[in-house]
Design an enzyme around this catalytic site. Structure first.
Site, PDB file in Angstrom:
ATOM      1  N   GLU A  82       2.640 -16.796 -24.933  1.00 36.08           N
ATOM      2  CA  GLU A  82       2.819 -17.059 -26.358  1.00 36.08           C
ATOM      3  C   GLU A  82       3.939 -18.055 -26.627  1.00 36.08           C
ATOM      4  O   GLU A  82       3.805 -18.937 -27.478  1.00 36.08           O
ATOM      5  CB  GLU A  82       3.120 -15.733 -27.077  1.00 36.08           C
ATOM      6  CG  GLU A  82       3.415 -15.859 -28.559  1.00 36.08           C
ATOM      7  CD  GLU A  82       2.171 -16.131 -29.386  1.00 36.08           C
ATOM      8  OE1 GLU A  82       2.321 -16.486 -30.566  1.00 36.08           O
ATOM      9  OE2 GLU A  82       1.064 -15.979 -28.854  1.00 36.08           O
ATOM     10  N   ASP A  83       5.059 -17.937 -25.906  1.00 37.24           N
ATOM     11  CA  ASP A  83       6.273 -18.676 -26.277  1.00 37.24           C
ATOM     12  C   ASP A  83       6.688 -19.765 -25.300  1.00 37.24           C
ATOM     13  O   ASP A  83       7.702 -20.439 -25.532  1.00 37.24           O
ATOM     14  CB  ASP A  83       7.441 -17.687 -26.436  1.00 37.24           C
ATOM     15  CG  ASP A  83       7.201 -16.702 -27.570  1.00 37.24           C
ATOM     16  OD1 ASP A  83       6.554 -17.087 -28.551  1.00 37.24           O
ATOM     17  OD2 ASP A  83       7.652 -15.545 -27.461  1.00 37.24           O
TER      18      ASP A  83
END
Length: 763
Positions: free
Chosen positions: A112-113
């Site tokens: 996600e990051d």
């Protein structure tokens, strides 16, 4: 006390004055968000402490990979972002989880990051870990506090993901726990949303999975954020109570241990006080003040085996007075989240009520760690999910809840069911054959019947509770034996049951049965309309022929076609044309525009015997057809009647003299030939309306009502209007058996001196 117990400065100050069970070293939180991060060797040693065969290389590679992937990213607190997945992994080591779960925790934010991809994680760490990380990535995008439909859909996705692999839930809960511990660094607007989401979804879910310690901390952290004033008040009261009862916990622990040892019982006794949120909710639920709470202190008595638990219970009950009605045996009847323990409350030293929980070491592990107590790191026992299917009732609940997904008609229905299941405590009841049925508190026999089987619920007509007849709405108590009486004559439950049912399963089943019954009514009506058309056109109807025409009608089944005709969404002539393309509709002859409505209606005559097969019988509101009567006047047996098909509503029955029929002159396809079909052995009442002009004097309304009552009429509604100072106009909606009955009431009203005029209203 479990490793994750968070103790605020206030709570710590309060508990310093009394003896409590010492926390594990891994339970101690960092006093500052900028404290030293866990090193690789610390993480490996934690895992090795419970799993000597851990894959150290895998853990080390995951540690380095996650640290490099997050690089210079920082959290709102200013800490390196990597400190978060590392803390999550640390929480999970306290739950003694397997290597794959610890590694997935370290990597759970990478897709996600960071620039990491699922394919890369699969390649480096394997498909199992990649699947866990991707599942967590999808969950991170879910917003569980939002518009209800969206919230419901996101909750469905959450439960589907965790049912596929329950380790996703464990990582998610640990992730949420660490985020709640550092919530003070989040902007205020987001802080409240996260706390609400935690209190609504994650804390109850942790409780349902048997992880009570985690649930309590999540609740307290949320409570502190959402209602800081109430939290402060409860903490102040707890501090004051601790000062008054200094050393009370230590004294009770000592007395308990001494008495058990005198009777040859070895036990580990530890005391604690209840948490602020638990205390606050109890005060709210019971509408009592803090001083009226009696069981703020609780003690766990951990024994070697089950037999010792019951022996210890005997010692406790002979040492201190027992509070009646406070004994619960969750060993013989476990909760659905696998919780097992003996609960009792006694009057201890200082006349203080004390709650005791007596259980074995294994039960204590399950009480603290829930599904995580099922030793995921053990080899040769199959996958964690497969193992839980056989070992965990909590996981069985989860799979049952996911099963409701397929039965729920819409997301809101599912949300209603799931939230109810998450929050309610339970009562345990039995069938006559001894089968245990667990239900939420305040559940009734309707809920019990649907818990046994949907068909039992749909056909329930009565019940016996502990051998005595009782209403189906009776609230059930622990230990009740319930026998549900059924009847094959009832194929669908009354729709009013939905408001009586407590469980989501029962409500969903009632809604589903009601929808099916209504659909069957429309399908039955539609079939009669189609049969009537084919009989009039002298065409032979066959289901097989219609089946081949379904694509042309854009319907999936014959029942769908018939239901659409019954609802007025599809014309019977369209069905005929789909089956026989050369069919030409025989149009009804419209009445000439110059003729009066009365003349037009005179053309209507009772059905000829040769046409009787094409006439639809009307039995009343309780018939198997979706029938209603003219809204402003109704119709009664003895009236010549006509049916009008209203799209989505079924048939509306009008007296043939009704002026409202003029509105349908240009839609002859909506007109149906109908006739009364009254069962003389089962009289029914039908709606009618009369207009009464009576003298405006005291008692005149009472005289009108008396006449109607004496002639067995029922007043359904009445309205009054003043047309002149001397007369009042009464519009009365009646229920009568037939036209003869109505005429008799009108005749008697006309005979009254206070009545100037009576006339029937034709809607």
């Amino acid at each position: 006390m479990a490793f994750w117990r968070r103790i605020s400065r206030q709570m710590q100050a309060a508990t310093d004055s009394v003896a409590v069970a010492p926390a594990s070293p891994v339970a101690e939180r960092a006093k500052s968000p900028r404290s030293r991060m866990m090193r690789q060797y610390d993480l490996v040693e934690r895992v090795r402490s419970y799993n000597p065969d851990t894959n150290e290389d895998l853990l080390n590679r995951a540690y380095v990979y996650a640290m490099k992937a997050h690089g210079t990213q920082t959290r709102a607190s200013g800490d390196p972002y990597f400190s978060h997945p590392l803390e999550v992994a640390g929480i999970l080591t306290g739950l003694k989880l397997d290597d794959a779960t610890i590694v997935a925790a370290l990597l759970h934010d990478t897709i996600e990051d960071t620039e990491a991809t699922r394919a890369e994680i699969d390649n480096v760490f394997g498909h199992e870990i990649g699947a866990l990380v991707e599942g967590l990535t999808k969950l991170k995008r879910l917003e569980l506090v939002s518009r209800e439909a969206k919230q419901a859909e996101n909750l469905r996705k959450l439960l589907l993901a965790i049912a596929d692999d329950v380790r996703v839930l464990l990582i998610k809960l640990a992730d949420r726990l660490h985020n709640m511990r550092t919530l003070e660094f989040v902007p205020h607007a987001s802080r409240r949303r996260i706390a609400e989401e935690t209190l609504d979804i994650y804390a109850p879910l942790a409780g349902r999975m048997g992880m009570q310690e985690m649930r309590e901390e999540l609740e307290d952290l949320s409570f502190h954020t959402l209602d800081p004033e109430a939290y402060a008040v409860v903490m102040q009261r707890l501090d004051a109570l601790a000062d008054r009862n200094r050393n009370l916990i230590g004294e009770i622990e000592s007395q308990l241990s001494t008495n058990l040892q005198k009777n040859g019982i070895t036990a580990r006794v530890c005391g604690r006080r209840k948490q602020p949120f638990s205390i606050w909710t109890k005060m709210e639920r019971k509408s009592v003040g803090f001083e009226q709470l009696s069981d703020i202190y609780g003690f766990r008595v951990v024994m070697a085996d089950v037999e010792s638990c019951y022996r210890a219970l005997g010692v406790v009950h002979t040492t201190w007075p027992v509070v009646p009605g406070r004994f619960k045996d969750y060993i013989s009847t476990p909760k659905q989240n696998d919780y097992r323990s003996l609960h009792t409350t006694v009057i201890g030293p200082g006349q203080q009520r004390v709650e005791l929980q007596i259980r074995t070491e294994e039960m204590n592990q399950i009480a603290e760690f829930g599904i995580a107590a099922h030793a995921f790191y053990k080899e040769g026992a199959g996958s964690p999910t497969e193992r839980l299917k056989h070992e965990s009732n909590a996981f069985a609940w989860l799979r049952h809840t996911v099963g409701i997904l397929s039965e729920s008609a819409n997301p809101e229905e599912f949300l209603e069911h799931t939230k109810l299941e998450l929050f309610h405590d339970q009562v345990f009841c039995f069938t006559p054959k001894g089968k245990l049925i667990a239900l939420p508190r305040q559940a009734n026999v309707i809920d019990f019947a649907y818990a046994v089987h949907t068909d039992v619920g749909n056909s329930a007509v009565g019940c016996k509770i502990n051998g005595k007849f009782a209403p189906l709405s009776s609230e059930l108590q622990n230990g009740d034996e319930v026998e549900v009486l059924t009847s094959q004559a009832q194929s669908a439950p009354p729709s009013a049951w939905e408001s009586l049912a407590v469980t989501g399963k029962a409500r969903a089943a009632i809604r589903r049965a009601t929808r099916t019954a209504v659909r069957d009514q429309y399908a039955g009506l539609g079939r009669r309309i189609v049969d009537r058309l084919f009989a009039r056109a002298k065409i032979e109807y066959a289901d097989d022929k219609l089946k081949g025409a379904l694509p042309r009608l854009a319907r999936a089944s014959i029942e769908d076609v018939m239901a659409s005709v019954g609802r007025g969404e599809l014309k019977a002539s369209d069905v005929a044309r789909a089956m026989f393309p050369d069919y030409k509709e025989e149009r009804m002859v419209r009445y000439g525009a110059k003729k009066s409505l009365a003349d037009k209606l005179k053309l209507k005559s009772p059905p000829h015997p040769a046409r009787s097969a094409s006439v639809i019988p009307v039995r009343g509101l309780s018939s198997d057809l979706p029938v209603k009567f003219a809204p402003n006047g109704g119709a009664v047996p003895g009236d010549r009647i006509v049916g009008i098909v209203s799209p989505g509503e079924g048939i509306t029955i009008y007296p043939i003299q009704s002026p409202a029929l003029k509105d349908f002159e240009e839609e002859p396809e909506r007109w149906l030939d109908v006739r009364w079909d009254i069962d003389e052995t089962m009289p029914q009442r039908f709606p009618a309306r009369i207009l009464v002009h009576n003298v405006n004097e005291p008692g005149s309304l009472a005289q009108v009502a008396t006449v109607i009552a004496e002639h067995d009429g029922n007043i359904d509604n009445i309205s009054m209007s003043r047309r002149s100072p001397d007369f009042t106009e009464l519009t009365i909606d009646l229920e009568v058996y037939d036209l003869k009955h109505l005429s008799a009431i009108i005749a008697q009203l006309r005979a009254k001196a206070v009545v100037a005029r009576v006339e029937r209203v034709n809607g």
